[in-house]
Each structure stands twice: as C-alpha cells, then as structure tokens.
Design an enzyme around this catalytic site. Structure first.
Site, PDB file in Angstrom:
ATOM      1  N   LYS A   1       0.863  -1.173   0.000  1.00  0.00           N
ATOM      2  CA  LYS A   1       0.000   0.000   0.000  1.00  0.00           C
ATOM      3  C   LYS A   1       0.902   1.227   0.000  1.00  0.00           C
ATOM      4  O   LYS A   1       1.422   1.649   1.016  1.00  0.00           O
ATOM      5  CB  LYS A   1      -0.908   0.051   1.231  1.00  0.00           C
ATOM      6  CG  LYS A   1      -1.999   1.146   1.093  1.00  0.00           C
ATOM      7  CD  LYS A   1      -2.306   1.871   2.396  1.00  0.00           C
ATOM      8  CE  LYS A   1      -1.369   2.988   2.708  1.00  0.00           C
ATOM      9  NZ  LYS A   1      -1.486   4.162   1.801  1.00  0.00           N
TER      10      LYS A   1
ATOM     11  N   GLY B   1      -4.891   0.205   4.165  1.00  0.00           N
ATOM     12  CA  GLY B   1      -3.938  -0.140   5.219  1.00  0.00           C
ATOM     13  C   GLY B   1      -4.577  -0.944   6.335  1.00  0.00           C
ATOM     14  O   GLY B   1      -4.021  -1.950   6.796  1.00  0.00           O
TER      15      GLY B   1
ATOM     16  N   GLU C   1       9.197   1.527  11.387  1.00  0.00           N
ATOM     17  CA  GLU C   1      10.196   2.597  11.317  1.00  0.00           C
ATOM     18  C   GLU C   1       9.421   3.900  11.372  1.00  0.00           C
ATOM     19  O   GLU C   1       8.775   4.289  10.402  1.00  0.00           O
ATOM     20  CB  GLU C   1      11.015   2.461  10.028  1.00  0.00           C
ATOM     21  CG  GLU C   1      12.275   3.316  10.026  1.00  0.00           C
ATOM     22  CD  GLU C   1      12.064   4.661   9.376  1.00  0.00           C
ATOM     23  OE1 GLU C   1      11.849   5.641  10.128  1.00  0.00           O
ATOM     24  OE2 GLU C   1      12.108   4.744   8.148  1.00  0.00           O
TER      25      GLU C   1
ATOM     26  N   CYS D   1      12.705  11.412   8.246  1.00  0.00           N
ATOM     27  CA  CYS D   1      12.683  10.977   9.642  1.00  0.00           C
ATOM     28  C   CYS D   1      14.057  11.087  10.292  1.00  0.00           C
ATOM     29  O   CYS D   1      14.165  11.172  11.517  1.00  0.00           O
ATOM     30  CB  CYS D   1      12.159   9.542   9.741  1.00  0.00           C
ATOM     31  SG  CYS D   1      13.040   8.375   8.676  1.00  0.00           S
TER      32      CYS D   1
ATOM     33  N   GLU E   1       8.077  16.027  15.929  1.00  0.00           N
ATOM     34  CA  GLU E   1       8.601  15.947  14.572  1.00  0.00           C
ATOM     35  C   GLU E   1       7.813  16.884  13.663  1.00  0.00           C
ATOM     36  O   GLU E   1       6.620  16.682  13.429  1.00  0.00           O
ATOM     37  CB  GLU E   1       8.513  14.511  14.063  1.00  0.00           C
ATOM     38  CG  GLU E   1       9.187  14.307  12.726  1.00  0.00           C
ATOM     39  CD  GLU E   1       9.181  12.852  12.286  1.00  0.00           C
ATOM     40  OE1 GLU E   1      10.214  12.385  11.783  1.00  0.00           O
ATOM     41  OE2 GLU E   1       8.139  12.185  12.449  1.00  0.00           O
TER      42      GLU E   1
END
Length: 472
Positions: free
Chosen positions: A169, A206, A244, A278, A378
């Site tokens: 996906k 998903g 991750e 990231c 983030e």
C-alpha cells in the site's frame, strides 16, 4: 494529466472496485498533474488472496531463481529511471539531484538483496540441530510519501529475497511514482500474486491489510501515531511487525569543532529533503561558549541556500509535499514563536518570490529549550532548533531527552571523544563527521521510533521465521 485507475493484482493490472478519486498536484506549481482512483476493501482482499495463493510455490523457489527475478526488477527500473526521477520531482517536489539519488538507490536495493541470498543465511547446523530460516508468509508493506519508490523497493527486495509474497500500500500522495514501479513489476514477469499493489488510503487499504488473518508480516514506515495503531491492530493475529517511525534527531556539535564546517554539516543533516525526512537532524546542540559564533554561521548558511525550481541543479530547498503539510509546518513555526523561541532566520509565510507552491522559509530558532514543542515534536519541514549545552554530559542528556530514538549526528575534531558521545546517544544509527547512506547495514529506531531493523541481512531476517529440527 495522468489518470491512475487500476491496481496491480495477481500479475496484471485490474480496474479498481473502489471508485473514490483523489487529485494529484505538483507541489512547486500547484498544477493538477494527475488523478487516482482509490482502492477499497474489495481490492485489498483480492490482493491479499492473490499473495496467499502464490506463497506456497514462491516460498520454495531456489535462491538462484529469486536472484534472477530481483535482477529483472532492477533491469526494469533502470530502463524507466529517467521517467521515475522526473515523476518524483513533479509529484513529490524533490530536487532533481535528490530524486536521482533515492530512485537509483531504489533500483540498487534489488541488486543488494541478491548478495544476502546465501545458503548460510537460511540454514546452519548446531550440534545435532539444524536451524532453518523459513519465509514468514504474506507481507503487508505500507510506505510513506517522502521518497516512496525508495521505501517500496527496500521493503519489497528484502521480502522477495526471504521468499515472502507481498501486498503493497503506497502513500496516496505518491500514486504516479507508484504506477511506474507497478509497471516495472509487470515487466519483470514475476509469478502471478508474488507482488501486488493497491492504491488507497491507510484508513481503508492499510487497515484491511493490518487486520487480515492472511497477512503474517507488516513493515510500516510513517508516523508514530499510525504505527501505534498498526501495532494494536496486528496483535489480534500475532503478526510479525517492523515499524520505522518518527524521529527528532540531534546534531551534537562538540566544542573542539571547526564551527563553519560543523554548521555546514548540521544544515545538511537538518535539511535533508528540506526536513521531510525521519532522520533529519532538526535539533542542533551547540556549546554555550560558542553560541554567537554558531549563530553567525547558521544565519549566513541558511541565507545562502538556493530555493527554487526542483529541476534546477543547485536547488536545495523544495516545496512541502502538499498544501496541508505546508499549513502543518507553519503551525509549528507559530508555536515556536508563542513559546518564546527567537527566530534567527526565516519565519512564517513563504519565501519572497515563491507565492505559488508549498514553499516554506528555511527557519532557525535560537533560545530554544528542549521542553519546547518545536524541540520535542517531529515537524517534518525546514525548521531547526538551536539548543545550548555546557559540557558533554549535558549534551548527551539533551540529545536523549525526547521520546524518539531513530538517528543522531556528532561533529568534533577528537574522534575518540566524538565516538564516546555517539555511544551514549540512544538512537538506532549515529553518524560522526560525515553524511552517508549504507543500505547494507541495519537501520531502525529505539523508543517511539519503532522496532525491528531493515537493510542487508537484518532486513532479510525480518521476513523469516526460525525452525529448529533435532535428530540423532
């Protein structure tokens, strides 16, 4: 304008059962460049069923046969490389140099996966026991938009090498790039059902993958919030998971560093992919005694950065991937101001002359304390925070004082000292005095940055289960 209306299932392109559409805009110009039809649960279940049916035979293929198929995919990508790079620039907004780097490495993942296909990585004899590594089963691969071909290739290469079949996906923000990869999978003529790709939102495609009892392995790259949900959803069927997730990487400049070189290093690390990475080193830790020197170098360095057309060879700062993401980054800049940080360079709004497109001013905050929102969350954009420290012990404490533990950077003249600092930072990967990528060594995070490792033998093992057979 390109229309994407089919998914790649069971070895061929099939019309989408889902009929909801989404527009694709060039982030640098706002131009409508594509439209995709999003898959639904029916499309996803078809893909899972195809992967399940293909698994028994694919899992028993000889290692040399898998190498041949990996080579075919690499060859197909080589033939389409110029087109893939151009599409990465147009759809993602990445500078052409960066797009070329990640897309060529996407091809190389399939070549590198051949190197781990050695008998000793699948079987060993220990006394009267034979320890065998066997494919885990159908693998669901969920990938992000910030270099989508790179993520698809890295995960798919390891999964296929292990003997797993896959359902991919891709990010719905990367449909045009994903289409080229699907066509390469078709060109490689893998057995039907070995690779399947369904375009669509994570909330539909998903979720169907992560909750399916016919999927034994999940590999996801994306936000920690979504990773937690995937982890929760996968427990019911005891899936093996690689996550991750997010990062808030520190760049520790030691007090013996050449400051001009160190700042250039820090800006390169912090503005990787314009901060849409990231691993971006968005917290710059500077010795208190050298703050003014660092500020001058940072201001000059940022003001010299080239903002512009992603196709231009000297462009460094690209647009954000979407208008929504642009607004998200702006909200963090406002939050930094509200919480008392001082803007050294940059700030709210768009750079002068870039009123069209999702461009953000590269922004550096000073006077930042590590408890501020901009130092903890983030942002995923070109927003850097300068934090001061008094000694190495405090630098390590600040570096570790976040919920993430994905990546870190250290810059200093004394190599032993720099390594000593690096060894105390809680992160899955630390780089000292240089920026490079090595997809043969393990990559992954500690703490809220996820768990499991990708790349090389570690990436292969993520798709394998271990069986021990004893015999006299």
């Amino acid at each position: 304008m390109k229309i994407i209306s089919r998914h790649f299932i069971n070895g061929c392109f099939v019309d989408s059962h889902g009929q909801r559409t989404a527009d694709v805009h060039n982030p640098a110009t706002g131009e409508l460049i594509g439209r995709s039809v999003r898959g639904d649960e029916v499309d996803t279940e078809r893909a899972i069923a195809a992967a399940k049916a293909a698994f028994p035979s694919w899992s028993k293929t000889a290692l040399e046969e898998r190498k041949e198929y990996l080579q075919r995919i690499a060859d197909a990508l080589t033939e389409r490389m110029d087109e893939l790079v151009a599409m990465t620039v147009a759809e993602f907004g990445a500078p052409a140099s960066f797009a070329g780097y990640i897309d060529n490495q996407a091809r190389d993942f399939f070549l590198l996966a051949q190197d781990v296909l050695k008998p000793e990585n699948f079987e060993e004899v220990r006394g009267n026991a034979t320890v065998t590594k066997v494919p885990a089963g159908v693998a669901g691969l969920l990938t992000p938009w910030n270099g989508n071909p790179w993520f698809i290739a890295g995960k798919t290469a390891s999964a296929l090498a292990a003997g797993c079949t896959v359902v991919i996906k891709p990010s719905e923000l990367s449909t045009l790039e994903s289409q080229i990869l699907m066509e390469c999978f078709e060109e490689a003529a893998l057995p039907p059902g070995v690779v399947n790709v369904v375009n669509g939102p994570g909330s539909v495609v998903g979720n169907t993958i992560t909750r399916s009892p016919d999927v034994q392995k999940i590999s996801f790259t994306g936000s920690t919030k979504v990773g937690k949900q995937i982890n929760h959803d996968s427990t019911e069927t005891m899936k093996r998971i690689t996550l991750e997730l997010g990062g808030k990487s520190p760049t520790v400049i030691l007090d013996d560093a050449d400051m001009n070189k160190a700042v250039q290093f820090a800006l390169t690390a912090g503005l990787i992919n314009t901060g849409q990475a990231c691993i971006a080193g968005t917290r710059i830790l500077v010795p208190e005694s050298r703050l003014e020197e660092a500020k001058a170098a940072l201001k000059a360095g940022v003001e010299a950065l080239q903002i512009g057309d992603p196709n231009a060879p000297d462009t460094v700062i690209q647009p954000m991937v979407s208008q929504g993401h642009y607004e998200r980054v702006q909200s963090y800049i406002r939050k930094g101001i509200e919480e008392g940080a001082e803007i050294l360079v940059g700030g709210e709004g768009k750079p002068e002359g870039f009123e069209v497109g999702n461009y953000v001013k590269p922004t550096v905050f000073v006077g930042v304390t590590n408890g501020m929102t901009i130092a903890q969350e983030e942002i995923f954009g070109p927003v850097l925070s300068v934090i001061t420290y008094r000694d190495d012990e405090e630098a390590v404490a600040i570096a570790n004082d976040v919920e993430y533990g994905l990546h870190a950077y250290v810059y200093g003249e004394d190599q032993d000292r720099a390594r000593g600092v690096a060894n105390r930072i809680i992160a899955g990967r630390v780089m000292i005095n240089e920026l490079f990528d090595d997809p043969t060594n393990p990559f992954g995070g500690f703490k809220m940055s996820g768990y499991g490792r990708e790349f090389g033998v570690h990436g292969l093992n993520a798709y394998l289960e271990t069986r021990t057979v004893f015999a006299n």
